[in-house]
Design an enzyme around this catalytic site. Sequence first.
Site, PDB file in Angstrom:
ATOM      1  N   CYS B  83       2.967  11.814   5.924  1.00  6.32           N
ATOM      2  CA  CYS B  83       3.234  10.566   4.793  1.00  6.32           C
ATOM      3  C   CYS B  83       3.368  11.285   4.080  1.00  6.32           C
ATOM      4  O   CYS B  83       3.354  11.423   2.418  1.00  6.32           O
ATOM      5  CB  CYS B  83       1.794   9.606   4.079  1.00  6.32           C
ATOM      6  SG  CYS B  83       1.257   9.063   5.885  1.00  6.32           S
ATOM      7  N   HIS B 332       4.898   1.771   0.399  1.00  3.06           N
ATOM      8  CA  HIS B 332       4.643   2.936   0.574  1.00  3.06           C
ATOM      9  C   HIS B 332       6.318   3.803   1.764  1.00  3.06           C
ATOM     10  O   HIS B 332       5.735   3.861   2.990  1.00  3.06           O
ATOM     11  CB  HIS B 332       3.154   2.791   1.768  1.00  3.06           C
ATOM     12  CG  HIS B 332       2.999   4.243   1.907  1.00  3.06           C
ATOM     13  ND1 HIS B 332       3.658   5.407   1.512  1.00  3.06           N
ATOM     14  CD2 HIS B 332       2.208   4.850   3.113  1.00  3.06           C
ATOM     15  CE1 HIS B 332       3.253   6.369   2.621  1.00  3.06           C
ATOM     16  NE2 HIS B 332       2.302   6.024   3.326  1.00  3.06           N
TER      17      HIS B 332
END
Lengths: 135, 384
Positions: B83, B332
Amino acid sequence: MEVPRHWRLRQQRYALVGEVCPHCDAKLFPPRDVCPHCGQEARTRFTFSGRGEVYSYTHMSDAPAGFEQNAPYTVALVKLEEGPLVTAQLTDLDGKPVEIGMPVEMVTRRIRSDDGEKGILVYGYKFRPVLAGPR
Amino acid sequence: MREVAVLGIGQTSIDEHWEKSLRELAGEAVLASLQDARRESVDGVFVGNMMSGSANHQQHLGALVADWVGLRFVEAIRTEAACASGSAALRAAMIAVASGAMESAVAVGVEKMSDSPGPEITSALATAADADYEADQGLSFVALNALIMRRYMYTYGWKHADFAPFSINAHANAVNNPYARFHEPITADGYLRASMICDPINLMDASPMGDGAAAVVLVPAETIRFQAKPLITLAGSAAATDTLAIHDRVDPLWLSAAAASASRAYAMAGVGPEDIDLFELHDAFSIMAALSLEACGFAERGQGPRLAQEGGIFPTGRIPIATLGGLKARGHPVGATGMYQIVEIVEQLRGQAGKAQIDGARVGMSQNIGGSGSNIVTHILRAS
């Protein structure tokens, strides 16, 4: 799929074989060859008792690919009595509510089955509540 | 090392972009950043992405994106740090420009998630964790965060409701961000009534997936002579790692890599937490917002929720976070997220954040968390 990878992990999956550091006596699971506590080489095998207690837990209903048939299931961080944490599913709960601190012990169970009937069955450790009474 | 400035920014909206491919999304953001910088080309392209190999059956994004934006023949690579892939690309680009190896570079983060079905994406996200000892036990990425959150609540005595301000703040701020995935404010009651995913994490604790791309153009600050906009420099940049698996950590409730990268970034920029005007942190789950605030010196250990409850994280608070929605409400798109954080801080430091503008913002910080805390990149940007 990935047969060699699962085969390589058989000692850990079936018997919780980790390592003990010959320099600082730290017990390591999973095995990692370099002791994270003292930085020295740690290749001495050590078999864990499989006893521990629940450090944290959660329930999963949306399972990753390959695990859908088992959903819903309960997963946990288990604090082994020798020190390390291990990540695993809980089993044989029979509706018993899980709590932090609950004593559990390792059992060998089917973890997943890949590619339907023709694929491999992956077995490994899960943890179940310790049965009441002396053992 | 030369001081590096952000000359241009670009971003796409975060959504399920059914009509756009990965290369089109990345291209849109890169071209917008070049246009904003008034440049036609750069010396290098750094593409941050986590899962194109499994989600899009496409690797080799450096050449793919460079060619797509008309920069065929330039040097280009893809960076991967789960991420944190987006800000890893930024840091690689910054090092290239700061060192003198390049006179200019584009860093772009991109993720295209909607082409793959849910369980496949769940599996792909879990590859950020330890394959042999976490993912193989059937844990999803949400489940790993749930294990941290439950133990945190047990240790420090917090209730689930105490985390509500993180989600409420993010959704309130996203209303003012046209690129955000969501534009609906939520209430405390709405937070508590949201459906459970992995207890104690419910739908309002978790950030939504999406497709998106965000990019910046970097040049040496010394080469900028005249510019209408304020000069924005990368004053601090640092990255640090920790174990892939939560069970291997010294303390599963403390983000060591966040503390290490933040302290290095503070030192490089010559500032401390008290100097930061806004903080775009990695609120992939509300527990991560709390842990990030604690590791970076904005709250005592175990007291992140208290800072939120006291209003410290809101736009008028001591340390505004998720000022344009954060991961929770902006969305996200995994490997793109780190670059959205940077683009949003530049908007704030330029005074271009519209109704979301933090008054007098001069110094902004971003923190991008790879995995459950395994690779953490911190940047500090300054306006002058």
